[in-house]
Design an enzyme around this catalytic site. Structure first.
Site, PDB file in Angstrom:
ATOM      1  CD  GLU A  69      -4.520   7.422   9.888  1.00 45.67           C
ATOM      2  OE1 GLU A  69      -4.076   8.469  10.383  1.00 45.67           O
ATOM      3  OE2 GLU A  69      -4.017   6.305  10.118  1.00 45.67           O
ATOM      4  CE1 TYR A 127       0.340   2.483  13.519  1.00 46.97           C
ATOM      5  CE2 TYR A 127      -1.700   3.502  12.798  1.00 46.97           C
ATOM      6  CZ  TYR A 127      -0.428   3.044  12.528  1.00 46.97           C
ATOM      7  OH  TYR A 127       0.079   3.141  11.253  1.00 46.97           O
ATOM      8  NE  ARG A 157      -3.289   2.532   2.694  1.00 43.37           N
ATOM      9  CZ  ARG A 157      -3.197   3.360   3.736  1.00 43.37           C
ATOM     10  NH1 ARG A 157      -2.549   2.995   4.837  1.00 43.37           N
ATOM     11  NH2 ARG A 157      -3.768   4.536   3.714  1.00 43.37           N
TER      12      ARG A 157
HETATM   13  O1  IFM Z   1       2.747   7.559  10.067  1.00 39.09           O
HETATM   14  C1  IFM Z   1       1.371   7.566  10.263  1.00 39.09           C
HETATM   15  C2  IFM Z   1       0.650   7.377   8.964  1.00 39.09           C
HETATM   16  O2  IFM Z   1       1.004   8.344   8.027  1.00 39.09           O
HETATM   17  C3  IFM Z   1      -0.842   7.459   9.173  1.00 39.09           C
HETATM   18  N1  IFM Z   1      -1.268   6.578  10.233  1.00 39.09           N
HETATM   19  C4  IFM Z   1      -0.538   6.589  11.468  1.00 39.09           C
HETATM   20  C5  IFM Z   1       0.953   6.461  11.202  1.00 39.09           C
HETATM   21  C6  IFM Z   1       1.729   6.499  12.526  1.00 39.09           C
HETATM   22  O3  IFM Z   1       1.508   7.695  13.196  1.00 39.09           O
END
Ligand code: IFM
Length: 463
Positions: free
Chosen positions: A179, A306, A90
């Site tokens: 996001e 996360y 990705r």
């Molecule tokens: O690095 C980022 C990514 O660009 C988007 N999602 C979270 C990751 C970690 O913070």
């Protein structure tokens, strides 16, 4: 409670916990975080280029002018992916690399870069999943109001049409936005990401326009023949820090703000009822026509997971009045995020049940830990990242056993990279990058992931 297992538990006990046939094993990156050379070969500046060149914006004082130098080392990076055994990758496209002013004039060298990358991935047996927008809006469009300007929906759809038109004969999987919650919260409400605004009115408008642009881009991509088009959201299950009414209510608001703000409009055609109250007078009227556009059906949802959020009522926290409570007893990553694998299973099951069992990819999951290279003969031992991956993959497999249509997993990230306003100070990679020499070293976690892929998850053991 009656004795005996639930039908669901009985089913999952009977079935060996397998990943489905065709499950994609991937890793993820984004353009500004790895490419470097942001103005090379006719590219235009993005808002992140501008932001990182503004003193005080990046805590380390760095820019991503070099980053991982992937723009020049991409072929060697694909070879590393092949050695890891990845079946998918990705990555995102830099909008201002292909359209330097965001609209109009095309930069052939920019499109050519991604064209060659796709061909090389396919030759290596790696399925590309392309994200059209991973936070690097062309600076020229920010000058015209960026995500606050309703015209952004047309700009984004035109860009989608161009890119899918060029690559769609070889690329099956497309994500519109990465996001949108972060774009709004960090970019327009708290000002810690580009474009660095701190304005609830701008944030609310950006939220609506991001969704309008998403819907318009899904339609444009489909018109160009794209078969699988989805949206990528960052989700966290929210728990109240106590059973006090105020904390329970705060957890509900946090859940609406984080997890339902973008998914409810896409699947149900309306925003969570909590949102207008949270944004107050900053919340705009959204027309029925716009809600219909936003509700354009998607083929999959990408979930970036996360950590979880444990929240307490905090009137100073804007806009949901839900402050995060640190779990002192738990392990935290270098981002100060609690390691909570069960939350991945929970959020996948929540998405599946709430939104009618859509196809889902875990489009990001990973951990930042510092883990330096060892003295010669070298290597990078990162046992906490190995454990993080193993526990989250087991959680993903439990979600599948509970009926989630999970089709792939993308580790964040392939490479240590430029972690936005934190510069290169946080390392998420399966592959270590020495930012002085740009040398790559596969970490123990990369080797572990290679074994996971080679055994289709069997090395994870049970359950
Ligand atoms: O690095 C980022 C990514 O660009 C988007 N999602 C979270 C990751 C970690 O913070």
């Amino acid at each position: 409670m009656s004795g005996g297992p639930t039908p669901e538990a009985a089913e999952s006990a009977k079935e060996p916990r397998r990943f489905p046939a065709g499950f994609l094993w991937g890793a993820a990156t984004s353009a500004y975080q790895i490419e470097g050379s942001p103005l090379a070969d006719g590219a235009g500046p993005s808002i992140w280029h501008r932001f990182s060149h503004t003193p005080g914006r990046i805590v380390t004082g760095e820019t991503a002018d070099v980053a991982c130098d992937h723009y020049r080392r991409w072929a060697a990076d694909v070879e590393l992916m092949r050695q890891l055994g990845l079946s998918a990758y990705r990555f995102s496209i830099s909008w201002s690399r292909v359209l330097p002013e965001g609209t109009g004039r095309v930069n052939p060298a920019g499109l050519g870069f991604y064209d060659a990358l796709v061909d090389r991935l396919l030759a290596a047996g790696i399925t590309p999943l392309i994200t059209l927008y991973h936070w690097d809006l062309p600076a020229a469009l920010d000058d015209r109001g960026g995500w606050r300007n309703p015209d952004v929906a047309h700009w984004f759809a035109d860009y989608a049409r161009l890119v899918v038109g060029r690559l769609g004969d070889r690329v099956r999987l497309w994500a519109t936005l990465n996001e949108p919650w972060v774009v709004v919260d960090a970019g327009y409400l708290h000002g810690v990401h580009a474009p660095g605004q701190r304005c609830p009115f701008a944030a609310a408008r950006a939220a609506v326009n991001l969704l309008r642009a998403h819907g318009a881009a899904v339609q444009a991509a489909r018109a160009e023949g794209a078969s699988q088009v989805g949206l990528v959201v960052n989700l966290e299950p929210k728990y109240a820090a106590s059973q006090a009414d105020a904390d329970v209510a705060a957890a509900g608001r946090a859940e609406a703000y984080w997890n339902r703000q973008f998914l409810d409009p896409v699947f149900f055609g309306h925003f969570p009822e909590e949102l207008p109250a949270m944004y107050g007078e900053a919340w705009p009227a959204v027309s029925a026509q716009d809600l219909a556009l936003i509700r354009t059906p998607v083929d999959f949802i990408g979930v970036n997971y996360y950590t979880r959020g444990v929240v307490r009522h905090d009137p100073t926290a804007i806009p949901d009045q839900a402050g995060r409570v640190r779990q002192e007893q738990a392990l935290h990553t270098a981002m100060e995020w609690e390691v909570f694998p069960a939350g991945l299973e929970e959020i996948l099951v929540w998405v599946s049940r709430r939104y009618g069992r859509p196809a889902i990819y875990v489009t990001e999951n990973g951990a930042a830990f510092p883990d330096p290279p060892q003295a010669p003969p070298g290597g990078v031992q990162d046992p906490r990242r190995v454990a993080y991956l193993a526990e989250h993959l087991r959680a993903a497999r439990r979600a599948i056993a509970r009926g989630v249509d999970l089709r792939g997993y993308f580790a964040w990230s392939l490479l240590d990279n430029f972690e936005w306003s934190l510069g290169t100070s946080r390392r998420f990679g399966l592959i270590h990058v020495d930012f002085a020499t740009l040398e790559r070293t596969v970490k123990a976690s990369g080797e572990f992931y290679r074994q996971v892929i080679a055994t289709h998850g069997a090395v994870l053991g049970e359950p």
